[in-house]
Design an enzyme around this catalytic site. Sequence first.
Site, PDB file in Angstrom:
ATOM      1  N   GLY A  77      17.254  -9.938   2.832  1.00  0.00           N
ATOM      2  CA  GLY A  77      16.293 -10.465   1.863  1.00  0.00           C
ATOM      3  C   GLY A  77      15.164 -11.254   2.486  1.00  0.00           C
ATOM      4  O   GLY A  77      14.577 -12.118   1.848  1.00  0.00           O
ATOM      5  N   THR A  81       0.824  -1.210   0.000  1.00  0.00           N
ATOM      6  CA  THR A  81       0.000   0.000   0.000  1.00  0.00           C
ATOM      7  C   THR A  81       0.862   1.265   0.000  1.00  0.00           C
ATOM      8  O   THR A  81       0.367   2.328  -0.364  1.00  0.00           O
ATOM      9  CB  THR A  81      -0.927   0.044   1.231  1.00  0.00           C
ATOM     10  OG1 THR A  81      -0.149  -0.298   2.379  1.00  0.00           O
ATOM     11  CG2 THR A  81      -2.084  -0.925   1.086  1.00  0.00           C
ATOM     12  N   LEU A 129      12.378  -8.142   6.280  1.00  0.00           N
ATOM     13  CA  LEU A 129      12.483  -7.334   7.507  1.00  0.00           C
ATOM     14  C   LEU A 129      13.268  -6.053   7.239  1.00  0.00           C
ATOM     15  O   LEU A 129      13.670  -5.342   8.141  1.00  0.00           O
ATOM     16  CB  LEU A 129      13.109  -8.144   8.646  1.00  0.00           C
ATOM     17  CG  LEU A 129      12.359  -9.430   9.021  1.00  0.00           C
ATOM     18  CD1 LEU A 129      13.018 -10.122  10.218  1.00  0.00           C
ATOM     19  CD2 LEU A 129      10.892  -9.159   9.338  1.00  0.00           C
ATOM     20  N   SER A 130      13.499  -5.802   5.956  1.00  0.00           N
ATOM     21  CA  SER A 130      14.084  -4.553   5.485  1.00  0.00           C
ATOM     22  C   SER A 130      15.520  -4.289   5.938  1.00  0.00           C
ATOM     23  O   SER A 130      15.828  -3.244   6.529  1.00  0.00           O
ATOM     24  CB  SER A 130      13.195  -3.364   5.854  1.00  0.00           C
ATOM     25  OG  SER A 130      13.555  -2.311   5.012  1.00  0.00           O
ATOM     26  N   ASP A 148       9.740   1.527   4.524  1.00  0.00           N
ATOM     27  CA  ASP A 148      10.884   0.917   5.205  1.00  0.00           C
ATOM     28  C   ASP A 148      11.829   1.956   5.787  1.00  0.00           C
ATOM     29  O   ASP A 148      12.294   1.843   6.919  1.00  0.00           O
ATOM     30  CB  ASP A 148      11.660   0.011   4.232  1.00  0.00           C
ATOM     31  CG  ASP A 148      10.797  -1.126   3.704  1.00  0.00           C
ATOM     32  OD1 ASP A 148       9.647  -1.280   4.174  1.00  0.00           O
ATOM     33  OD2 ASP A 148      11.274  -1.859   2.812  1.00  0.00           O
TER      34      ASP A 148
HETATM   35  P1  ADP Z   1      15.203  -6.864   2.616  1.00  0.00           P
HETATM   36  O1  ADP Z   1      15.233  -5.372   2.619  1.00  0.00           O
HETATM   37  O2  ADP Z   1      13.832  -7.423   2.795  1.00  0.00           O
HETATM   38  O3  ADP Z   1      16.150  -7.483   3.591  1.00  0.00           O
HETATM   39  P2  ADP Z   1      16.237  -6.430  -0.037  1.00  0.00           P
HETATM   40  O4  ADP Z   1      16.381  -7.331  -1.200  1.00  0.00           O
HETATM   41  O5  ADP Z   1      15.434  -5.197  -0.194  1.00  0.00           O
HETATM   42  O6  ADP Z   1      15.663  -7.343   1.170  1.00  0.00           O
HETATM   43  O7  ADP Z   1      17.671  -5.972   0.474  1.00  0.00           O
HETATM   44  C1  ADP Z   1      18.685  -6.925   0.732  1.00  0.00           C
HETATM   45  C2  ADP Z   1      20.004  -6.456   0.127  1.00  0.00           C
HETATM   46  O8  ADP Z   1      20.542  -5.352   0.903  1.00  0.00           O
HETATM   47  C3  ADP Z   1      21.079  -7.502   0.164  1.00  0.00           C
HETATM   48  O9  ADP Z   1      20.985  -8.348  -0.954  1.00  0.00           O
HETATM   49  C4  ADP Z   1      22.357  -6.652   0.129  1.00  0.00           C
HETATM   50  O10 ADP Z   1      22.606  -6.197  -1.178  1.00  0.00           O
HETATM   51  C5  ADP Z   1      21.957  -5.450   0.960  1.00  0.00           C
HETATM   52  N1  ADP Z   1      22.354  -5.595   2.375  1.00  0.00           N
HETATM   53  C6  ADP Z   1      21.537  -5.546   3.440  1.00  0.00           C
HETATM   54  N2  ADP Z   1      22.237  -5.696   4.600  1.00  0.00           N
HETATM   55  C7  ADP Z   1      23.532  -5.842   4.267  1.00  0.00           C
HETATM   56  C8  ADP Z   1      24.754  -6.038   4.999  1.00  0.00           C
HETATM   57  N3  ADP Z   1      24.751  -6.128   6.346  1.00  0.00           N
HETATM   58  N4  ADP Z   1      25.909  -6.138   4.291  1.00  0.00           N
HETATM   59  C9  ADP Z   1      25.901  -6.056   2.951  1.00  0.00           C
HETATM   60  N5  ADP Z   1      24.797  -5.881   2.204  1.00  0.00           N
HETATM   61  C10 ADP Z   1      23.612  -5.778   2.835  1.00  0.00           C
HETATM   62 MG    MG Z   2      14.346  -4.059   1.185  1.00  0.00          MG
END
Ligand code: ADP
Ligand code: MG
Length: 388
Positions: A118, A31, A121-122, A166
Site C-alpha cells: 500500500g 495516465t 510501489l505496487s 504496474d
Molecule cells: P500497492 O500496490 O501500492 O502496494 P495496493 O493497495 O494496490 O497497494 O495493494 C496492496 C494490497 O495487496 C494489500 O493490501 C494486500 O491485500 C495485497 N498484498 C500485497 N502484497 C502482499 C503480501 N506479501 N501478502 C499478502 N497480501 C499482499
Molecule cells: Mg497496487
Amino acid sequence: MIAAFKQRFGPAPEVRVFRAPGRVNLIGEHTDYNLGFVLPVALELATYIAAAPSGDGKLRIYSEDRAEGREFDAASLGSLERSGHWTDYPVGVAQELVRAGIAVGGTNLLIRSTVPEGSGLSSSAALEVSSALALLGGRPIEKLELAKLCQRAERNFVGMPCGIMDQYISVFGRAHSAVEIDCRSLGHRLVTLPESVTFVAVNSMVKHALSGSAYHDRVRECAAAVTELQKAFPTVQSLRDATVEQLDAVSAQLDPVVAKRARHVITEDARVNGFVSASAAGDVAGMGRLMVESHRSLQHDYEVSCAELDLLVDAALQIEGVHGSRMTGGGFGGCTVTLVERSAAPAFATAIVQEYSRAMGITPRVYVCDPADGAGEVKKLETIPSAE
Ligand code: ADP
Ligand code: MG
C-alpha cells in the site's frame, strides 16, 4: 525459502520459486488508464513465491508477511467471488488463468515480499505476477498476455479499475533501464538514465482511506471529459488523443473539476515525453523541473496528493543535490520519488528522514531505486531475501 515451504506444507519433490518486482514510476501518473505514457522502473524489492503441486486438489495460499493463509478447492476457482481478503489477488489470477483455458490444479504457495504494501510501489502487481508464474509452474506464457491477465485479475476480481502500468513493468522491467510504456499500443522502449543521478523513493508511511474511492472517481471524471471532448472532436477516443487547445475549446461545457482532471492527464503525457528527451540529452535539471511540475499538477489539478506527500516534496527540494521530486503511485499517501545527484543520495536520505520525522513524528523509509529485471523463475536461490 524452500525450507520454510517444506516446514509449512510438508515434503514436496520439486519446489520452484518465482519472483516479480515492485516498481517506482518516475513520471506519468494517472495516465495509464487514459491510454497515455508512463515511465516506471522495476525494483529489487519483489514478491517471491515458492510453489509445488499439492496433490490433493487444494490451492493453499500462505503469506509470511501476513502470517496467514487460506485454502480453496482448485476445481471451484472459476466460480469464486471476491471476498475482500488479500487472497483475492492470487485467487483472481487463478480465475483468469482458468478463464484463459489454462488449467490450475491443486498447488501450495508460500509468499514472501520485500515490497511495502500500500505504498505506491505496487505490491499488488508484484503479488499478481508472481502468483501467475507460480500457478503456471514453469509452463510458458507470452509476456504481454501475462501482464494483461494480471491486470484483468485486479480489475475483474479485486474490483480496482487499474491501468496496465504496474503489471506491465513487473513483467517487462529491465536492469539499468527505465521503461517508457505506450499504454495504448502496449509497446515500450527502454530509456537509459544519466549515470550521475539516482532516484530515491521515500515512504510517507501513511495511506489515507480516501484512496480507493478517489481512484474510482478520477476514472469516472476522465471518462466524462472524453464524452464532452468527443462531441466537438470525434477523433478523441481517450484523453491520450486530446490537446490542451481542444480542452480549452470545450471548457464552457465542462464541469470545472472535470476540466482540471483532464488538464492534468493531457499535460502529464507531454511531461513524460519531455522527460525522456531531457534524459537522453543529460539535462538533469530539466528532468527535475518536469517532476516538480508533475507533482504540482497532481496536487492542484488532479487533487490526489496529501499533506504528507507535499511536505516530503517541498522538504526534498531544499536539500543539496536534489533536482526534482514528486509523489509516485496513486496518491493519498505512499511514496515520493526524488531525482538526486548519485554522490548526494546518502546525505539526502539522512536529511529527509530527519526533516519528515521532525515535522510529522513519523520515521519514513527510504529506498534507493536502481532499476532491476522483470519477473521470472529464481534459479539462484541464495538471492532470495530471508524472512523478516
Ligand atoms: P500497492 O500496490 O501500492 O502496494 P495496493 O493497495 O494496490 O497497494 O495493494 C496492496 C494490497 O495487496 C494489500 O493490501 C494486500 O491485500 C495485497 N498484498 C500485497 N502484497 C502482499 C503480501 N506479501 N501478502 C499478502 N497480501 C499482499
Ligand atoms: Mg497496487
